[in-house]
Scaffold this motif. Structure first.
Motif, mmCIF file in Angstrom:
data_model
loop_
_atom_site.group_PDB
_atom_site.id
_atom_site.type_symbol
_atom_site.label_atom_id
_atom_site.label_comp_id
_atom_site.label_asym_id
_atom_site.label_seq_id
_atom_site.Cartn_x
_atom_site.Cartn_y
_atom_site.Cartn_z
ATOM 1 N N PRO A 249 38.842 21.097 8.407
ATOM 2 C CA PRO A 249 38.667 19.709 7.960
ATOM 3 C C PRO A 249 37.338 19.122 8.439
ATOM 4 C CG PRO A 249 40.927 20.042 8.659
ATOM 5 C CD PRO A 249 40.187 21.301 9.017
ATOM 6 N N GLU A 250 36.923 19.479 9.639
ATOM 7 C CA GLU A 250 35.657 18.945 10.166
ATOM 8 C C GLU A 250 34.478 19.409 9.304
ATOM 9 O OE1 GLU A 250 38.049 20.374 11.960
ATOM 10 O OE2 GLU A 250 38.759 18.663 13.132
ATOM 11 N N VAL B 95 34.365 17.478 6.063
ATOM 12 C CA VAL B 95 33.806 16.126 6.200
ATOM 13 C C VAL B 95 32.279 16.187 6.313
ATOM 14 C CG1 VAL B 95 33.734 14.071 7.656
ATOM 15 C CG2 VAL B 95 35.924 15.202 7.174
ATOM 16 N N GLU B 96 31.777 17.159 7.066
ATOM 17 C CA GLU B 96 30.319 17.303 7.174
ATOM 18 C C GLU B 96 29.696 17.502 5.796
ATOM 19 O OE1 GLU B 96 28.094 16.806 9.663
ATOM 20 O OE2 GLU B 96 29.977 15.957 10.429
ATOM 21 N N LYS C 94 44.642 15.991 7.132
ATOM 22 C CA LYS C 94 43.714 15.787 8.249
ATOM 23 C C LYS C 94 42.317 15.442 7.722
ATOM 24 C CE LYS C 94 41.943 17.542 12.561
ATOM 25 N NZ LYS C 94 41.794 18.680 13.475
ATOM 26 N N THR C 95 41.894 16.118 6.667
ATOM 27 C CA THR C 95 40.557 15.865 6.122
ATOM 28 C C THR C 95 40.458 14.444 5.569
ATOM 29 O OG1 THR C 95 40.489 18.199 5.503
ATOM 30 C CG2 THR C 95 38.771 16.789 4.603
ATOM 31 N N ASP D 208 42.123 11.890 6.451
ATOM 32 C CA ASP D 208 42.094 10.965 7.589
ATOM 33 C C ASP D 208 40.684 10.874 8.180
ATOM 34 O OD1 ASP D 208 43.409 9.282 9.525
ATOM 35 O OD2 ASP D 208 43.076 10.923 10.952
ATOM 36 N N LEU D 209 40.048 12.034 8.371
ATOM 37 C CA LEU D 209 38.685 12.056 8.922
ATOM 38 C C LEU D 209 37.693 11.388 7.967
ATOM 39 C CD1 LEU D 209 38.550 15.716 10.368
ATOM 40 C CD2 LEU D 209 38.760 13.579 11.662
ATOM 41 N N ARG E 151 37.844 7.647 8.253
ATOM 42 C CA ARG E 151 37.123 7.148 9.433
ATOM 43 C C ARG E 151 35.620 7.079 9.183
ATOM 44 N NH1 ARG E 151 39.767 10.496 14.466
ATOM 45 N NH2 ARG E 151 41.816 10.737 13.493
ATOM 46 N N GLU E 152 35.139 7.945 8.285
ATOM 47 C CA GLU E 152 33.711 7.930 7.944
ATOM 48 C C GLU E 152 33.420 6.943 6.816
ATOM 49 O OE1 GLU E 152 31.277 9.592 9.407
ATOM 50 O OE2 GLU E 152 32.483 10.840 10.744
#
Lengths: 355, 355
Positions: free
Chosen positions: B148-149, B152-153, B187-188, B190-191, B194-195
């Motif tokens: 997921p991180e 997001v990147e 999860k993605t 959600d992240l 936040r962005e």
């Protein structure tokens, strides 16, 4: 896709054929058969392109071999006049087409059972008889009569039909089984002689042990397809080196999701799933330890865990396919080149002709 | 091959599609997605025929999914206006074609790495931006960001390009992995929140567990191809019964060389070599104990040793292929029928379109 362009400019995946390597493959095989004094009849299933069959005939081949009537019709329309179809012909519509073809070219077909012979006999007469070879199973366990005695029985049945001519014997052999083929043929020829039956053609075949054809001493002809392009399976068979493989599939690395995984844009709709006994799906040139581990329709997943060299995203890689004959059949056109410069683009005229 | 004829009169091998079964497959899937309130985007790789995609859209599908740009161009030319291409786009010529296509239809593509994003950014601007989904590897181990991180990147990188619009997430999942997919997506999302990044599309896919799509609660869309025809692998997955397989390959028994061997006129150039984990090459209807043990290009060798029933030479048999999507791609035309009477013959317009 234009003549004069670099193959590096072609969108991937694309099949490219090195003309120089192909010409060498054609000539080396033909010279071998010239040397041993045997007719060579190339099988067009590998390329399905009349222009390539013309090169094979110009080099000295005696006629061509097709697997299906629809292929043979394409090549007859392109001007080929000596055609052997190595398939049992069944069905009214197919027999009608066979009769039309026999009126146009010097045609031979095979039979391995009496029902096929009876069907053929309904369509041909003594004014334009059809030449029929008896197909023998000498160990490949596909089509074919099982014993020399069965072969002779079928030859007699053919000989008794006024519209058919018994023209000889044929086998699609197991690779490296020359002694078995010779024994089967020799015994059959001997039995035929006792029955007073002439056997003008004795047709052996296959690319893997092409250069051992002379071991089948009673053969008059050899048939082979793959040798024109060669492939990974031919290298494994000891028939050629990687440098003799004229067909490459160029693909692009589109993803490197992990350290040891690369994904290419060539899947089973380009390379096919033919394994031919290999554990993976072709050899990546320059990456001998990389394994094309998994294909989906448009992706190849490459396992790089044993490969020091790891190709980068955007890199173009070249693949020697496991089996060249099925790859040609996926594409409407093949691109030819010399030293990477496109020389011509040929339609795969008999692509998809399976009836 | 004419409308109104019996499929029993067609030369073999031939692919026939039962219209009634196909329509039922289209409707059952669409009704499921209507019920769970989710967009359904059929993948055209299975048939490559615009007329069939029209049936899917008429039933309620939201747009179509293509795997390659050359497929998408065929469908855009046929009038489809909502197209998702699920492939990383690389290469100048391909990006030019993508730009032309984006000017014509409502287009979405995927990316799973920064190099692809940088390439896309060179071709698009804020006047006609391109929608890009981030492809996520949720367990199928093909393309996709691994975490997921990472997703997001990549979404942020897309969002920073003036010519690109981050449009959401996509996965090609491992069958029966709904919990993993849901966890990755949730999860993605959600992240991303936040962005401050919107995520309008969350695209799940696959035919094998199509009817479990509702278990991926955060998905907005499902993509699937095989369900329209179904095949032996879908029956094994529990997705359907043999009666729901709309595609049959009709072949003829051309030889019975031994008691326990039959040879058919359909080989790997009709059925393909796709095993999909099976030990043999399709299911012969009416001969459940017969095994299509070996294919060469134009022959299938059937092992009858466990089969009480043994088909005779000349008999026509019907085969449910292991994998329907690759069989369509072997043929220039597919034949459709109702109760065995030919209703239409459709060109496989995007056949061989692999670039």
């Amino acid at each position: 896709m234009s003549v004069g362009y670099s193959i590096n400019d072609l969108l991937t995946p694309v099949v490219v054929i090195d003309e120089t390597v192909m010409e060498s493959n054609i000539n080396v095989a033909q010279q071998y058969f010239n040397r041993i004094g045997r007719n060579f009849r190339p099988h067009i299933k590998t390329h399905k392109i009349p222009a390539l069959a013309s090169l094979q005939v110009a080099a000295g081949a005696k006629g061509i071999n097709c697997q299906k009537i629809s292929e043979a019709e394409v090549f007859a329309d392109a001007g080929f006049t000596d055609i052997l179809i190595t398939f049992n012909m069944l069905g009214d519509a197919r027999l009608d087409r066979l009769k039309a073809l026999n009126a146009k070219v010097d045609l031979q077909v095979v039979a391995d059972n009496g029902l096929v012979v009876e069907g053929l006999a309904t369509r041909f007469n003594e004014n334009a008889p059809l030449k029929v070879l008896v197909e023998c199973d000498t160990g490949s366990e596909r089509n074919g009569v099982q014993t020399p005695e069965e072969a002779v029985e079928l030859a007699k049945q053919i000989d008794q039909k006024s519209g058919l001519t018994f023209h000889g014997l044929l086998t699609y052999p197991k690779p490296s089984s020359e002694a078995d083929v010779e024994a089967f043929f020799a015994k059959t020829i001997d039995l035929l002689k006792r029955e007073g039956l002439e056997c003008p053609v004795v047709s052996h075949g296959g690319s893997p042990s092409l250069f051992d054809s002379d071991l089948v001493k009673c053969a008059t002809e050899h048939r082979a397809g793959t040798y024109i392009f060669n492939d990974r399976s031919m290298v494994r068979a000891g028939m050629c080196d990687y440098e003799d493989c004229a067909m490459h599939v160029i693909a692009t690395v589109v993803s490197r999701p992990t350290e040891n995984r690369a994904v290419l844009d060539a899947g089973s709709k380009a390379l096919t799933s033919d394994l031919l006994g290999f554990a993976d799906h072709g050899r990546m040139i320059g990456y001998p330890e990389a394994s094309i581990a998994k294909l989906s329709e448009e992706h190849a997943v490459v396992d790089l865990s044993r490969s020091q060299q790891k190709p980068q995203i955007g890199e173009r890689v070249r693949i020697i396919p496991n089996h060249t004959c099925v790859v040609s059949n996926m594409f409407d056109k093949l691109v030819f080149h010399r030293d990477g410069v496109v020389t011509r683009i040929e339609p795969v005229s008999a692509r998809g002709q399976v009836v």
